[in-house]
Design a protein around this motif. Structure first.
Motif, short mmCIF file in Angstrom:
data_model
loop_
_atom_site.label_atom_id
_atom_site.label_comp_id
_atom_site.label_asym_id
_atom_site.label_seq_id
_atom_site.Cartn_x
_atom_site.Cartn_y
_atom_site.Cartn_z
N ALA A 201 8.27 -10.94 -0.58
CA ALA A 201 8.86 -9.60 -0.88
C ALA A 201 10.36 -9.93 0.02
CB ALA A 201 8.25 -8.50 -0.06
N PRO A 202 11.29 -9.16 -0.18
CA PRO A 202 12.73 -9.20 0.74
C PRO A 202 11.99 -8.90 2.12
CG PRO A 202 13.02 -8.06 -1.24
CD PRO A 202 11.73 -8.06 -1.23
N ALA A 203 12.90 -9.55 3.22
CA ALA A 203 12.68 -9.47 4.50
C ALA A 203 12.84 -8.03 4.85
CB ALA A 203 13.67 -10.21 5.44
N GLY A 204 13.60 -7.20 4.24
CA GLY A 204 13.88 -5.68 4.71
C GLY A 204 12.77 -4.61 3.94
N VAL A 205 11.74 -5.17 3.40
CA VAL A 205 10.78 -4.18 2.67
C VAL A 205 9.55 -4.63 3.44
CG1 VAL A 205 9.47 -3.69 0.68
CG2 VAL A 205 11.83 -4.23 0.43
N GLU A 206 9.08 -3.63 4.11
CA GLU A 206 7.71 -3.60 4.85
C GLU A 206 6.33 -3.57 3.89
OE1 GLU A 206 5.14 -1.18 8.13
OE2 GLU A 206 6.69 -0.27 7.25
N VAL A 207 5.57 -4.50 3.91
CA VAL A 207 4.32 -4.53 2.86
C VAL A 207 3.30 -3.96 3.88
CG1 VAL A 207 3.11 -5.81 1.31
CG2 VAL A 207 5.61 -6.10 1.45
N ARG A 208 2.71 -2.90 3.10
CA ARG A 208 1.43 -2.29 4.09
C ARG A 208 0.39 -2.33 3.25
NH1 ARG A 208 2.52 3.09 7.14
NH2 ARG A 208 0.48 3.05 7.34
N TRP A 209 -0.87 -3.11 3.45
CA TRP A 209 -1.88 -3.18 2.83
C TRP A 209 -2.90 -2.09 3.48
CZ3 TRP A 209 -2.83 -5.57 -1.59
CH2 TRP A 209 -1.77 -6.78 -2.01
N LEU A 210 -3.59 -1.37 2.42
CA LEU A 210 -4.43 -0.23 3.07
C LEU A 210 -5.69 -0.07 2.53
CD1 LEU A 210 -1.66 2.58 2.39
CD2 LEU A 210 -2.44 1.70 4.35
N PRO A 211 -6.64 -1.29 3.03
CA PRO A 211 -7.89 -1.30 2.44
C PRO A 211 -8.80 -0.10 2.55
CG PRO A 211 -7.46 -3.22 3.95
CD PRO A 211 -6.46 -2.02 4.23
N ARG A 212 -9.51 0.33 1.49
CA ARG A 212 -10.34 1.62 1.63
C ARG A 212 -11.33 1.31 2.44
NH1 ARG A 212 -8.55 2.49 -3.70
NH2 ARG A 212 -10.51 1.44 -4.53
N ASP A 213 -12.09 0.18 2.11
CA ASP A 213 -13.31 -0.10 2.91
C ASP A 213 -14.44 1.19 2.81
OD1 ASP A 213 -12.83 -2.94 3.37
OD2 ASP A 213 -11.67 -2.22 4.94
N GLY A 214 -14.74 1.54 1.69
CA GLY A 214 -15.48 2.91 1.54
C GLY A 214 -14.91 4.13 1.78
N ARG A 215 -13.76 4.45 2.14
CA ARG A 215 -12.96 5.68 2.28
C ARG A 215 -12.73 6.14 0.81
NH1 ARG A 215 -10.03 3.79 7.64
NH2 ARG A 215 -10.41 1.86 6.42
N PRO A 216 -12.23 7.68 0.83
CA PRO A 216 -12.09 8.01 -0.55
C PRO A 216 -10.97 7.40 -1.17
CG PRO A 216 -12.54 9.80 1.11
CD PRO A 216 -12.36 8.49 1.72
N LEU A 217 -11.07 7.12 -2.70
CA LEU A 217 -9.92 6.80 -3.39
C LEU A 217 -8.42 7.61 -3.17
CD1 LEU A 217 -9.35 4.75 -5.87
CD2 LEU A 217 -9.84 6.77 -7.37
N GLY A 218 -7.62 6.68 -3.04
CA GLY A 218 -6.15 7.40 -2.62
C GLY A 218 -5.95 8.09 -1.63
N SER A 219 -6.82 8.31 -0.61
CA SER A 219 -6.69 9.00 0.40
C SER A 219 -5.63 8.28 1.61
CB SER A 219 -7.87 9.07 1.33
OG SER A 219 -8.53 8.15 1.51
N LEU A 220 -5.95 7.02 1.67
CA LEU A 220 -5.01 6.33 2.48
C LEU A 220 -3.61 6.27 2.00
CD1 LEU A 220 -7.32 3.27 3.30
CD2 LEU A 220 -7.07 5.33 4.60
N VAL A 221 -3.41 6.03 0.90
CA VAL A 221 -2.10 5.98 0.23
C VAL A 221 -1.28 7.17 0.33
CG1 VAL A 221 -2.28 6.18 -2.02
CG2 VAL A 221 -0.88 4.20 -1.14
#
Ligand SMILES: Cc1cc2nc3c(=O)[nH]c(=O)nc-3n(C[C@H](O)[C@H](O)[C@H](O)COP(=O)(O)OP(=O)(O)OC[C@H]3O[C@@H](n4cnc5c(N)ncnc54)[C@H](O)[C@@H]3O)c2cc1C
Length: 313
Positions: A201-221
């Motif tokens: 990714a370009p240096a100016g774009v922050e890439v954030r991974w959000l593993p659910r690890d059991g939490r409800p689908l879509g809630s983290l994002v």
């Protein structure tokens, strides 16, 4: 046997798996090969280019498209499922090599059905596929209009990319193809910490991974997207009957029949691209458009799949 239809303005090709790799618990990667891929191509970068894969039925042959012409889809649909197999939508994760040695890379999510029943044919195929297996690919032929790229930031100075696991290949492609001076944030919700990948990714774009690890689908994002936009993370109740499984709202197309606005957005600030499970996308759409007042021309909302609904074509 390779089937090739030079008359068609797209590629509709029987291809072979030449590499199969289990990337992580929830992702399988396949490199697909065919001499016909010498003609695979678009006018520009691949970005979030979508394609179709036709998986053979469990008890059937690789679907044949012999004699296909421009009415191939209607003809294909008329055939019994054992013969025609199952068509599903995926993303070009990458294209490697060149000429007749070109390989198309596809990442497929391995999932269960939500109520414990059989997962769909796409996921089932990916779980058992091995080198030498064959299927059919529908993809763009170089020099011909095909469509299927939705990422269109115009003059926006910042991007916000939001997706669940099914949108990881598309977001990876967009990040790879963004200009080096691009800025913004990518939010990727995946089932497990072990599913986190290394992306370019370009240096100016922050890439954030959000593993659910059991939490409800879509809630983290959902919460992370609002946080990125500087808005309070308010829970949004979306009833199951309010979700359109085929939700697709972009500046140039509206599945709900909203007016399509042809002029580009009036300012050059932010472009938001959201794809994944339709209820998650519906919830974010509600907040972004209704509560935060984002201009429709700045946002693409795409339901890539719907919990409990088979996306059969
Ligand atoms: C433009 C576009 C690009 C896409 N790109 C990709 C891609 O690159 N890789 C990818 O893996 N998917 C991608 N998808 C999503 C994929 O098409 C769907 O997930 C599709 O439903 C998979 O088909 P299937 O045969 O596995 O399941 P289906 O037969 O469609 O569904 C069977 C059951 O499985 C459930 N299900 C389907 N997908 C999931 C999932 N991801 N997690 C949990 N349950 C699920 C359904 O709710 C249903 O209950 C894309 C979709 C679109 C529209």
């Amino acid at each position: 046997m390779s089937v090739s239809f030079p008359d068609l303005t797209l590629l509709l090709e029987e291809v072979e798996v030449c590499r199969a790799e289990r990337l992580s618990p929830s992702f399988a990667r396949f490199e697909l090969a065919s001499p016909a891929f010498a003609e695979l191509g678009t006018d520009g970068p691949w970005l979030d280019q979508r394609i179709k894969l036709v998986f053979p039925h469990e008890q059937g042959p690789v679907p044949s498209f012999a004699g296909a012409d421009s009415s191939w889809y209607a003809t294909w649909l008329e055939r019994p499922v054992e013969e025609r197999g199952h068509m599903r939508t995926y993303t070009v994760r990458d294209v490697l090599g060149e000429g007749v040695d070109t390989r198309l890379v596809v990442d497929i999510v391995l999932h269960d059905d939500h109520d414990g029943a059989e997962p769909g044919p796409g996921s089932s195929w990916a779980a058992r596929a091995k080198v030498g297996d064959r299927l059919v690919v529908l993809a763009p032929r170089r020099g011909h209009a095909y469509g299927g790229i939705e990422f269109a930031p115009g003059a926006a100075g910042r991007v916000l990319l939001v997706g669940d696991e099914t949108a990881v290949p598309a977001i990876a492609g967009i990040l790879r193809d963004l200009p080096a001076d691009a800025s913004g944030t990518a939010l990727l919700e995946v089932p497990l910490t072990a599913d986190v990948q290394q992306l370019t990714a370009p240096a100016g774009v922050e890439v954030r991974w959000l593993p659910r690890d059991g939490r409800p689908l879509g809630s983290l994002v959902h919460d992370a997207a609002l946080e990125t936009l500087g808005a309070a993370a308010v829970p949004v109740e979306v009833g199951d009957d309010e979700v359109d499984p085929d939700l697709w709202e972009t500046p140039t197309y509206s599945s709900s029949g909203e007016e399509v606005v042809s002029e580009p957005a009036g300012h050059d600030d932010l472009y938001v691209w959201i794809a994944g499970e339709s209820k998650m996308v519906t919830g974010l759409r509600r907040v972004l458009v209704r509560d935060l007042g984002l201009d429709r021309r700045q946002v693409a909302f795409m339901g890539y799949w719907r919990l409990g609904v088979s996306m059969s074509s």
